[in-house]
Design a protein around this motif. Structure first.
Motif, mmCIF file in Angstrom:
data_model
loop_
_atom_site.group_PDB
_atom_site.id
_atom_site.type_symbol
_atom_site.label_atom_id
_atom_site.label_comp_id
_atom_site.label_asym_id
_atom_site.label_seq_id
_atom_site.Cartn_x
_atom_site.Cartn_y
_atom_site.Cartn_z
ATOM 1 N N ILE A 10 0.857 -1.190 0.000
ATOM 2 C CA ILE A 10 0.000 0.000 0.000
ATOM 3 C C ILE A 10 0.893 1.240 0.000
ATOM 4 C CG2 ILE A 10 -1.808 1.253 1.229
ATOM 5 C CD1 ILE A 10 -2.545 -1.437 2.570
ATOM 6 N N ALA A 11 0.783 2.045 -1.040
ATOM 7 C CA ALA A 11 1.621 3.241 -1.149
ATOM 8 C C ALA A 11 1.216 4.270 -0.102
ATOM 9 C CB ALA A 11 1.500 3.841 -2.545
ATOM 10 N N THR A 12 2.216 4.907 0.478
ATOM 11 C CA THR A 12 1.964 5.962 1.461
ATOM 12 C C THR A 12 2.690 7.231 1.029
ATOM 13 O OG1 THR A 12 3.908 5.396 2.789
ATOM 14 C CG2 THR A 12 1.846 4.246 3.313
ATOM 15 N N GLU A 13 2.287 8.347 1.611
ATOM 16 C CA GLU A 13 2.926 9.625 1.286
ATOM 17 C C GLU A 13 4.403 9.596 1.677
ATOM 18 O OE1 GLU A 13 2.879 13.091 -0.625
ATOM 19 O OE2 GLU A 13 1.011 12.014 -0.254
ATOM 20 N N LYS A 14 4.683 8.991 2.816
ATOM 21 C CA LYS A 14 6.067 8.889 3.275
ATOM 22 C C LYS A 14 6.898 8.031 2.325
ATOM 23 C CE LYS A 14 8.799 7.569 7.342
ATOM 24 N NZ LYS A 14 8.743 7.033 8.726
ATOM 25 N N GLY A 15 6.342 6.893 1.932
ATOM 26 C CA GLY A 15 7.046 6.011 1.007
ATOM 27 C C GLY A 15 7.250 6.661 -0.347
ATOM 28 N N GLU A 16 6.236 7.398 -0.792
ATOM 29 C CA GLU A 16 6.326 8.076 -2.091
ATOM 30 C C GLU A 16 7.419 9.137 -2.076
ATOM 31 O OE1 GLU A 16 5.341 8.472 -6.038
ATOM 32 O OE2 GLU A 16 4.655 6.976 -4.587
ATOM 33 N N LEU A 17 7.503 9.881 -0.980
ATOM 34 C CA LEU A 17 8.549 10.903 -0.869
ATOM 35 C C LEU A 17 9.927 10.257 -0.900
ATOM 36 C CD1 LEU A 17 9.536 13.782 -0.435
ATOM 37 C CD2 LEU A 17 9.173 13.478 2.025
ATOM 38 N N ASN A 18 10.095 9.168 -0.172
ATOM 39 C CA ASN A 18 11.392 8.481 -0.159
ATOM 40 C C ASN A 18 11.766 7.960 -1.548
ATOM 41 O OD1 ASN A 18 11.901 8.901 2.565
ATOM 42 N ND2 ASN A 18 10.837 7.044 3.193
ATOM 43 N N ARG A 19 10.780 7.439 -2.262
ATOM 44 C CA ARG A 19 11.056 6.954 -3.626
ATOM 45 C C ARG A 19 11.437 8.117 -4.544
ATOM 46 N NH1 ARG A 19 7.126 3.181 -2.084
ATOM 47 N NH2 ARG A 19 5.398 4.560 -2.595
ATOM 48 N N ASN A 20 10.760 9.235 -4.389
ATOM 49 C CA ASN A 20 11.070 10.402 -5.220
ATOM 50 C C ASN A 20 12.458 10.959 -4.912
ATOM 51 O OD1 ASN A 20 8.674 10.376 -6.658
ATOM 52 N ND2 ASN A 20 7.602 11.688 -5.201
ATOM 53 N N ILE A 21 12.843 10.895 -3.646
ATOM 54 C CA ILE A 21 14.189 11.344 -3.261
ATOM 55 C C ILE A 21 15.241 10.454 -3.924
ATOM 56 C CG2 ILE A 21 15.810 11.483 -1.322
ATOM 57 C CD1 ILE A 21 13.444 12.416 0.408
ATOM 58 N N GLN A 22 15.000 9.154 -3.913
ATOM 59 C CA GLN A 22 15.933 8.220 -4.552
ATOM 60 C C GLN A 22 16.032 8.485 -6.055
ATOM 61 O OE1 GLN A 22 14.400 4.380 -3.450
ATOM 62 N NE2 GLN A 22 15.057 4.545 -1.319
ATOM 63 N N LYS A 23 14.895 8.763 -6.690
ATOM 64 C CA LYS A 23 14.895 9.071 -8.125
ATOM 65 C C LYS A 23 15.707 10.330 -8.411
ATOM 66 C CE LYS A 23 10.972 9.111 -10.279
ATOM 67 N NZ LYS A 23 9.513 9.324 -10.511
ATOM 68 N N ALA A 24 15.514 11.347 -7.586
ATOM 69 C CA ALA A 24 16.239 12.606 -7.784
ATOM 70 C C ALA A 24 17.739 12.410 -7.573
ATOM 71 C CB ALA A 24 15.706 13.671 -6.827
ATOM 72 N N ASN A 25 18.095 11.599 -6.584
ATOM 73 C CA ASN A 25 19.517 11.332 -6.334
ATOM 74 C C ASN A 25 20.153 10.592 -7.507
ATOM 75 O OD1 ASN A 25 19.545 12.591 -3.844
ATOM 76 N ND2 ASN A 25 19.100 10.727 -2.698
ATOM 77 N N ARG A 26 19.413 9.626 -8.052
ATOM 78 C CA ARG A 26 19.933 8.904 -9.229
ATOM 79 C C ARG A 26 20.100 9.851 -10.410
ATOM 80 N NH1 ARG A 26 16.393 4.709 -7.486
ATOM 81 N NH2 ARG A 26 14.780 5.437 -8.926
ATOM 82 N N LEU A 27 19.135 10.741 -10.573
ATOM 83 C CA LEU A 27 19.166 11.672 -11.701
ATOM 84 C C LEU A 27 20.348 12.629 -11.593
ATOM 85 C CD1 LEU A 27 17.842 12.718 -14.257
ATOM 86 C CD2 LEU A 27 16.299 14.093 -12.849
ATOM 87 N N ILE A 28 20.577 13.181 -10.405
ATOM 88 C CA ILE A 28 21.685 14.127 -10.260
ATOM 89 C C ILE A 28 23.021 13.414 -10.429
ATOM 90 C CG2 ILE A 28 21.882 13.955 -7.739
ATOM 91 C CD1 ILE A 28 22.262 17.169 -9.824
ATOM 92 N N ARG A 29 23.105 12.167 -9.967
ATOM 93 C CA ARG A 29 24.349 11.399 -10.173
ATOM 94 C C ARG A 29 24.596 11.165 -11.659
ATOM 95 N NH1 ARG A 29 22.710 8.397 -5.481
ATOM 96 N NH2 ARG A 29 21.785 6.787 -6.807
ATOM 97 N N GLU A 30 23.526 10.852 -12.379
ATOM 98 C CA GLU A 30 23.646 10.621 -13.824
ATOM 99 C C GLU A 30 24.100 11.895 -14.535
ATOM 100 O OE1 GLU A 30 20.708 9.734 -17.629
ATOM 101 O OE2 GLU A 30 20.025 9.207 -15.606
ATOM 102 N N ILE A 31 23.491 13.014 -14.179
ATOM 103 C CA ILE A 31 23.846 14.293 -14.805
ATOM 104 C C ILE A 31 25.311 14.634 -14.543
ATOM 105 C CG2 ILE A 31 23.472 16.795 -14.684
ATOM 106 C CD1 ILE A 31 20.484 16.156 -14.186
ATOM 107 N N ARG A 32 25.719 14.511 -13.295
ATOM 108 C CA ARG A 32 27.087 14.883 -12.942
ATOM 109 C C ARG A 32 28.108 13.934 -13.569
ATOM 110 N NH1 ARG A 32 27.271 17.093 -6.802
ATOM 111 N NH2 ARG A 32 29.044 18.195 -7.665
ATOM 112 N N ALA A 33 27.738 12.657 -13.696
ATOM 113 C CA ALA A 33 28.643 11.692 -14.333
ATOM 114 C C ALA A 33 28.826 12.028 -15.811
ATOM 115 C CB ALA A 33 28.096 10.275 -14.169
ATOM 116 N N GLN A 34 27.718 12.356 -16.486
ATOM 117 C CA GLN A 34 27.796 12.696 -17.906
ATOM 118 C C GLN A 34 28.581 13.989 -18.125
ATOM 119 O OE1 GLN A 34 26.839 10.792 -20.484
ATOM 120 N NE2 GLN A 34 26.314 9.252 -18.957
ATOM 121 N N ILE A 35 28.348 14.959 -17.255
ATOM 122 C CA ILE A 35 29.097 16.216 -17.357
ATOM 123 C C ILE A 35 30.580 15.954 -17.107
ATOM 124 C CG2 ILE A 35 29.505 18.450 -16.231
ATOM 125 C CD1 ILE A 35 26.483 18.706 -15.884
ATOM 126 N N GLY A 36 30.867 15.082 -16.146
ATOM 127 C CA GLY A 36 32.256 14.730 -15.864
ATOM 128 C C GLY A 36 32.945 14.131 -17.081
#
Length: 266
Positions: A10-36
């Motif tokens: 059962i999805a919760t607001e807390k779980g959704e926020l944590n998943r979104n944080i993980q997505k954002a962290n993956r995205l910023i790592r990808e961006i910085r790796a490509q820029i590197g």
């Protein structure tokens, strides 16, 4: 409670926020790796330019290199059918048009300016992510305040009823029967006393909900901006590929020219 619900699927607001944080962290790592990788590539080109004394120190024009890329691709396609050549040429023109538009819009004409632009894109992505982190931290705080605030309000009548019982035996019996609710109220009471200013009479749950909704919308907008930055970096990667091919095509000609000059000097 949220963890238990998430375990049950059962999805919760807390779980959704944590998943979104993980997505954002993956995205910023990808961006910085490509820029590197792009910065490393440009650094290698700069080194190559420095070790070629017969070359002018001026940074090569990217527009010229892109046109050179088109010529190279056109030559390569001659061995294929006319229909394939037409389709290939159309695709390559789209690629180059997008590249030229990007470079023009961002005022980039050579490798030095491209290098500076990459630094700017990296800084922008970092700034966006830091802003998101601030919102995420506050959202987590609000989640707890709202959770405990609702528990406090929900179970306060039970706590009041418990406190009004004067007979000890009956009170203990009531406490045993309503232990879960009383425990939740007690946890909420302790948390709110520790995290709210003294003298708060009414829990501003409605205000917390509005703030949370606003932060959620802000964070989602910033995430979309971060995705746009990834698309921007992807466009730069395409430009890199084209420039690489153009530079490699120039190398044999440069080598021949260098050899010819050396023979004349002898």
């Amino acid at each position: 409670a949220a963890c238990q619900m998430e375990k049950k699927g059962i999805a919760t607001e807390k779980g959704e926020l944590n998943r979104n944080i993980q997505k954002a962290n993956r995205l910023i790592r990808e961006i910085r790796a490509q820029i590197g990788k792009l910065k490393e590539w440009i650094g290698e080109l700069f080194k190559a330019r420095e070790t070629a004394p017969e070359q002018t120190p001026q940074s090569p024009g990217l527009a010229n290199l892109l046109m050179k890329y088109l010529s190279v691709q056109r030559e390569k396609s001659r061995k294929y059918s006319q229909s394939w050549q037409r389709q290939h040429a159309a695709d390559e023109l789209k690629t180059i048009a997008a590249a030229v538009n990007y470079l023009s819009e961002h005022g980039i004409s050579n490798l030095d300016e491209l290098d500076a632009s990459l630094s700017s894109v990296s800084d922008k992505a970092y700034s966006i992510r830091e802003g998101m982190k601030t919102a995420e931290q506050r959202m987590k705080e609000l989640q707890k305040l709202m959770e405990y605030g609702r528990n406090y309000q929900t179970y306060k009548p039970i706590q009041d009823e418990y406190r009004q019982i004067r007979w000890k035996g009956k009170q203990e019996k009531f406490a045993e029967a309503r232990r879960a609710e009383l425990t939740l109220w007690d946890a909420a009471n302790r948390y709110l006393h520790a995290h709210l200013p003294e003298g708060v009479k009414t829990l501003p749950i409605s205000a917390w909900e509005k703030e949370y909704t606003a932060l959620k919308a802000q964070r989602e907008a910033e995430y979309e901006t971060l995705k746009d930055t990834r698309a921007e970096v992807a466009e730069l990667q395409k430009i890199r590929k084209c420039v690489d091919i153009a530079l490699r095509a120039d190398q044999p000609a440069q080598t021949q020219s260098r050899t010819k000059r050396q023979e004349q000097e002898r």
